[in-house]
Scaffold this active site. Structure first.
Site, PDB file in Angstrom:
ATOM      1  N   TYR A 164       0.843  -1.184   0.000  1.00 15.30           N
ATOM      2  CA  TYR A 164       0.000   0.000   0.000  1.00 15.30           C
ATOM      3  C   TYR A 164       0.882   1.238   0.000  1.00 15.30           C
ATOM      4  O   TYR A 164       1.986   1.216   0.554  1.00 15.30           O
ATOM      5  CB  TYR A 164      -0.809   0.068   1.295  1.00 15.30           C
ATOM      6  CG  TYR A 164      -2.086  -0.726   1.347  1.00 15.30           C
ATOM      7  CD1 TYR A 164      -3.113  -0.502   0.446  1.00 15.30           C
ATOM      8  CD2 TYR A 164      -2.298  -1.654   2.366  1.00 15.30           C
ATOM      9  CE1 TYR A 164      -4.311  -1.200   0.546  1.00 15.30           C
ATOM     10  CE2 TYR A 164      -3.499  -2.351   2.469  1.00 15.30           C
ATOM     11  CZ  TYR A 164      -4.497  -2.119   1.556  1.00 15.30           C
ATOM     12  OH  TYR A 164      -5.689  -2.788   1.661  1.00 15.30           O
ATOM     13  N   GLU A 200      -5.508  -0.796   8.539  1.00 14.26           N
ATOM     14  CA  GLU A 200      -5.243  -0.580   9.966  1.00 14.26           C
ATOM     15  C   GLU A 200      -4.215   0.545  10.150  1.00 14.26           C
ATOM     16  O   GLU A 200      -3.415   0.524  11.069  1.00 14.26           O
ATOM     17  CB  GLU A 200      -4.765  -1.880  10.653  1.00 14.26           C
ATOM     18  CG  GLU A 200      -5.832  -2.927  10.798  1.00 14.26           C
ATOM     19  CD  GLU A 200      -6.183  -3.607   9.485  1.00 14.26           C
ATOM     20  OE1 GLU A 200      -7.314  -3.395   9.017  1.00 14.26           O
ATOM     21  OE2 GLU A 200      -5.352  -4.323   8.929  1.00 14.26           O
ATOM     22  N   ASN A 248      -9.689   1.129  -2.441  1.00  9.22           N
ATOM     23  CA  ASN A 248      -9.574  -0.131  -1.729  1.00  9.22           C
ATOM     24  C   ASN A 248     -10.912  -0.529  -1.126  1.00  9.22           C
ATOM     25  O   ASN A 248     -11.466   0.224  -0.335  1.00  9.22           O
ATOM     26  CB  ASN A 248      -8.535  -0.010  -0.613  1.00  9.22           C
ATOM     27  CG  ASN A 248      -8.249  -1.332   0.060  1.00  9.22           C
ATOM     28  OD1 ASN A 248      -7.744  -2.253  -0.590  1.00  9.22           O
ATOM     29  ND2 ASN A 248      -8.593  -1.457   1.312  1.00  9.22           N
ATOM     30  N   GLU A 249     -11.388  -1.681  -1.511  1.00  7.17           N
ATOM     31  CA  GLU A 249     -12.667  -2.186  -0.995  1.00  7.17           C
ATOM     32  C   GLU A 249     -13.729  -1.081  -0.997  1.00  7.17           C
ATOM     33  O   GLU A 249     -14.418  -0.864  -0.007  1.00  7.17           O
ATOM     34  CB  GLU A 249     -12.489  -2.754   0.413  1.00  7.17           C
ATOM     35  CG  GLU A 249     -11.613  -3.997   0.450  1.00  7.17           C
ATOM     36  CD  GLU A 249     -11.504  -4.617   1.844  1.00  7.17           C
ATOM     37  OE1 GLU A 249     -11.869  -3.965   2.828  1.00  7.17           O
ATOM     38  OE2 GLU A 249     -11.060  -5.776   1.925  1.00  7.17           O
ATOM     39  N   GLU A 253      -6.392 -10.338  -1.344  1.00  5.41           N
ATOM     40  CA  GLU A 253      -6.016 -10.386   0.070  1.00  5.41           C
ATOM     41  C   GLU A 253      -6.479 -11.710   0.654  1.00  5.41           C
ATOM     42  O   GLU A 253      -7.635 -11.863   1.056  1.00  5.41           O
ATOM     43  CB  GLU A 253      -6.662  -9.224   0.857  1.00  5.41           C
ATOM     44  CG  GLU A 253      -6.042  -7.881   0.571  1.00  5.41           C
ATOM     45  CD  GLU A 253      -6.568  -6.772   1.507  1.00  5.41           C
ATOM     46  OE1 GLU A 253      -7.451  -7.041   2.344  1.00  5.41           O
ATOM     47  OE2 GLU A 253      -6.074  -5.645   1.383  1.00  5.41           O
ATOM     48  N   TYR A 268       0.352  -9.668  12.973  1.00  2.84           N
ATOM     49  CA  TYR A 268      -0.692 -10.249  12.124  1.00  2.84           C
ATOM     50  C   TYR A 268      -0.673 -11.780  12.102  1.00  2.84           C
ATOM     51  O   TYR A 268      -1.367 -12.412  11.325  1.00  2.84           O
ATOM     52  CB  TYR A 268      -0.565  -9.703  10.692  1.00  2.84           C
ATOM     53  CG  TYR A 268      -1.878  -9.511   9.984  1.00  2.84           C
ATOM     54  CD1 TYR A 268      -2.648  -8.381  10.213  1.00  2.84           C
ATOM     55  CD2 TYR A 268      -2.351 -10.461   9.092  1.00  2.84           C
ATOM     56  CE1 TYR A 268      -3.863  -8.208   9.566  1.00  2.84           C
ATOM     57  CE2 TYR A 268      -3.565 -10.297   8.442  1.00  2.84           C
ATOM     58  CZ  TYR A 268      -4.316  -9.168   8.677  1.00  2.84           C
ATOM     59  OH  TYR A 268      -5.517  -8.986   8.026  1.00  2.84           O
TER      60      TYR A 268
END
Ligand SMILES: *[C@@H]1O[C@H](CO)[C@@H](O)[C@H](O)[C@H]1NC(C)=O
Ligand SMILES: *[C@@H]1O[C@H](CO)[C@@H](O)[C@H](O)[C@H]1NC(C)=O
Ligand SMILES: *[C@@H]1O[C@H](CO)[C@@H](O)[C@H](O)[C@H]1NC(C)=O
Ligand SMILES: *[C@@H]1O[C@H](CO)[C@@H](O)[C@H](O)[C@H]1NC(C)=O
Ligand SMILES: *[C@@H]1O[C@H](CO)[C@@H](O)[C@H](O)[C@H]1NC(C)=O
Ligand SMILES: *[C@@H]1O[C@H](CO)[C@@H](O)[C@H](O)[C@H]1NC(C)=O
Ligand SMILES: *[C@@H]1O[C@H](CO)[C@@H](O)[C@H](O)[C@H]1NC(C)=O
Ligand SMILES: *[C@@H]1O[C@H](CO)[C@@H](O)[C@H](O)[C@H]1NC(C)=O
Length: 658
Positions: free
Chosen positions: A83, A129, A187-188, A268, A333
């Site tokens: 990103y 996030e 994004n989304e 993803e 993560y």
């Protein structure tokens, strides 16, 4: 339909194998495109599918970029996905930073050298996030701005930013000998309430203008027709995202609804999951991931694993979800490479699966870096935030009848001290209230320097205080990270609504924006002759600075090495080493207990300056006044676990969805 898909996948598998054996064909010009007839990508005219992993350069120190990229290469990945956080590069309108840890072009160059292709998620919004999903907080100067829409002021800022970013990316495109094969737009977007096709069309034109008509632009949305409805746009290739354990056929069928032909892509595929302060550490079992990965690869799909290495939310970069829950400093993560880049059992298991579908590069995998336990270091109290206010806020205060937000004060991160006086005698306990839940996000309250308690967004909206008329009422307000997902992106910080004392609205505020970075960099740590190294319980509560020096032992080879800091007896705060803002610690809430310290911020030639801002209560004066450098991370110890926490809004439970 299922049968057709499977046959097609087998066909592609055979094609891929055939071409793997042929070596690189001598093509006159490099190209990367979509083959709608054979349902795959074409790289230099040959059928191609990618196996990729996410790494965010903004979460890994530049010093370690090559190490992490090499480990990804050696896992058998063809590509990485990253990103671009807009707010990381344009901290104020027109002020750009692409150097040091923010040197995106150097990162792309390294990926190219290592032999990894790049899938660039260029934003403007990224979620991730990351504070405000990557959008700069200064956009909120226009209070009514509708982010991620055709709002003209929003578009003007996007156009200016993309006019800086995309021309820098162009030389790194695959066709220009660079590593970038595809570029994600937004994004989304289908999960966002605005559903503004004009906005997506606008972005499409903007990206095409800067990058050319021959670049593969794509979108990513949750694998449900609900999301693809607003997230997909003709001319942008639609891909989906989903995690392990689900029905792969059904998930890809949702992509097929948007893209009847072309490669199957999971942009993803979740190898783990994110954390929040006060919630359990997320763990996703390896066998669930290997099983679904294998299923997707078997049918010839292109897959990006999110994350392959999560890294760290250094400084103030973490985001938050609603109802307000910020994410911790570690972005481990539970990915195949740990926050510190360590090889895990998950890494080797995934490598094995990948090895079933393609050749894994020969040669050694860069080893896990050694960690060193430097041990305990004693701290000394420098002074409270109030005592140091002159140094922390050299520009002084801004006055206003009613409280102003961080954005109105032009302070985007960190802390602001709000001060007023008690309008009446509060000899009895008097409620100090945030009736509209307007403390964003946490306020450390004192009267004439005596700590009274904490107000916290969504949780603690009232405390009792006592004090005489005319006494100073002070609230040190902390921005704990802006909401990165959904319609609450317009996340104003500070006191965003009035506070009341009893029935009365408090007025006549003085607000001190704190420039802690400068103070830490120049003043606070240089004070070797401290007033008083000790403190007793009464003066070791409330926001205060503590410092110490860490000397790296001599005579031990290969130091400095990475390490982790533990905070025994400390409550919540922020820590800097040699001026580098490592992030937030909050061991009493967890699940993260230790902070990762990459070796590149440590020096051996002189002692390392450590500055701690403890916001609530330090152990000094009660227990040992120390922090401890250990060689193992602890990120899974939720101490104050909420047994019945409020349910987070997710893509599937968004209150205002449709
Ligand atoms: C740019 O970012 C780098 C890396 O975070 C930092 O070291 C540097 O000080 C920044 N430059 C400016 C001018 O702020
Ligand atoms: C997976 O989804 C497909 C398509 O919706 C369906 O036909 C199939 O039965 C599902 N498989 C399982 C195991 O649920
Ligand atoms: C507060 O109390 C003091 C006595 O303790 C008195 O002198 C003063 O007038 C009171 N102030 C107000 C505003 O009521
Ligand atoms: C404030 O004090 C009142 C009266 O003593 C008490 O009933 C109330 O529970 C207290 N509230 C808080 C938040 O401590
Ligand atoms: C505070 O209250 C005043 C008076 O009711 C109102 O005009 C003002 O907008 C409020 N300020 C905030 C930040 O809510
Ligand atoms: C630590 O602080 C001292 C005093 O300000 C300074 O001279 C020294 O360079 C700093 N050390 C490092 C490693 O930044
Ligand atoms: C803390 O309180 C103790 C005892 O009252 C006092 O001796 C000491 O100077 C205080 N320390 C600081 C840093 O204010
Ligand atoms: C955290 O992980 C470590 C290592 O995997 C394990 O020993 C420990 O029990 C875990 N703690 C919790 C609270 O799950």
């Amino acid at each position: 339909m299922v049968v057709v898909l499977l046959l097609r996948a087998v066909g592609l598998g055979a094609l891929l194998q055939l071409h793997a054996g042929l070596g690189a064909p001598s093509t006159p010009q490099r190209s990367f495109e979509i083959d709608y007839d054979r349902d795959c990508f074409l790289k230099d005219g040959e059928p191609f599918r990618y196996i990729s992993g996410s790494i965010h350069y903004s979460r890994v120190p530049r010093y370690y970029w090559k190490d992490r990229l090499m480990k990804m290469k050696m896992a058998g990945l063809d590509a990485i996905q990253t990103y671009v956080p807009w707010n990381y590069h344009e901290s104020e309108p027109g002020v750009y930073n692409f150097s040091g840890d923010r040197d995106l072009e150097y990162f792309l160059q390294l990926a190219n050298e290592v032999g990894l292709l790049v899938i660039l998620k260029a934003g403007p919004y990224i979620c991730a996030e990351w504070d405000m999903g990557g959008l700069p907080a200064w956009l909120l100067k226009k209070e009514s701005i509708v982010l991620r829409s055709s709002d003209l002021d929003y578009l003007a800022a996007v156009e200016k930013w993309m006019g800086v970013l995309l021309p820098k990316m162009k030389p790194h495109l695959y066709k220009n000998e660079g590593p970038i094969i595809t570029v994600q737009v937004e994004n989304e977007y289908g999960s966002y309430f605005a559903c503004d096709y004009d906005y997506l069309r606008y972005l499409q034109k903007l990206f095409r203008h800067h990058l050319g008509d021959d670049v593969v632009l794509f979108t990513t949305d949750g694998a449900s027709s609900l999301y693809l409805r607003c997230g997909a746009l003709q001319g942008l290739y639609s891909t989906v995202d989903f995690g392990p354990g689900g029905n792969v056929t059904a998930a890809f069928l949702t992509q097929r609804n948007s893209e009847p032909k072309g490669p199957l892509v999971n942009s993803e595929f979740y190898t783990g999951w994110l954390d929040h302060w006060g919630r359990r550490h997320s763990v996703v079992p390896t066998n669930a991931i290997t099983k679904t990965l294998s299923e997707m690869l078997a049918r010839g799909a292109s897959v990006n694993m999110y994350m392959f290495i999560g890294g760290t939310n250094f400084g103030y970069w973490n985001g938050a979800n609603m109802p307000y829950l910020p994410q911790p400093t570690s972005y481990d993560y539970d990915a195949p490479l740990t926050e510190a880049g360590d090889l895990t059992e998950k890494y080797f298991a995934l490598r094995e699966v990948i090895g079933m579908y393609k050749a894994i590069p020969e040669g050694p995998i860069p080893p896990t870096t050694p960690k060193f336990a430097y041990g305990e270091v004693a701290l000394k109290k420098v002074g409270t935030v109030l005592e140091l206010l002159g140094e922390l806020s050299p520009s002084g205060s801004i006055k206003s009848t009613y409280p102003l937000t961080f954005v109105q004060l032009e302070q985007f991160f960190g802390f602001v001290l709000y001060r007023t006086t008690l309008p009446k005698n509060c000899t009895e306990k008097t409620p100090l209230l945030s009736p509209l839940n307007g403390v964003h996000d946490r306020a450390y309250v004192s009267v004439d320097g005596v700590p009274q308690g904490v107000l916290e967004r969504g949780r603690l909206l009232q405390i009792n205080i006592t004090g005489k008329a005319g006494a100073h009422l002070e609230l040190l307000v902390e921005n704990m990270g802006r909401v990165n997902y959904g319609r609450f992106n317009n996340d104003f910080k500070g006191l965003v609504s009035n506070l009341t004392l009893g029935q009365d609205i408090l007025t006549d505020w003085e607000m001190y924006p704190l420039d802690i970075e400068s103070a830490v960099g120049s003043g606070l740590t240089s004070n070797d002759e401290l007033k008083d190294p000790t403190c007793n319980p009464s003066n070791c509560t409330g926001p205060a600075f503590y410092i110490c020096k860490l000397s790296i032992p001599s005579g031990i080879p290969d130091l400095p090495q990475d390490t982790y800091i533990k905070f025994p007896g400390w409550t919540k705060g922020q820590i800097w080493i040699n001026g580098f803002n490592l992030g937030r610690y909050w061991p009493v809430r967890g699940p993260q207990v230790t902070l990762y310290v990459p070796s590149n911020i440590l020096v051996t030639s002189s002692p390392n300056n450590i500055t701690v801002l403890e916001l609530e209560q330090s152990p000094c004066g009660v227990q040992k006044c120390t922090i401890e450098f250990v060689d193992k991370p602890e990120i899974n110890e939720t101490l104050l676990y909420e047994s019945n926490p409020p349910k987070l809004f997710t893509r599937d439970s968004w209150p205002d969805h449709i």
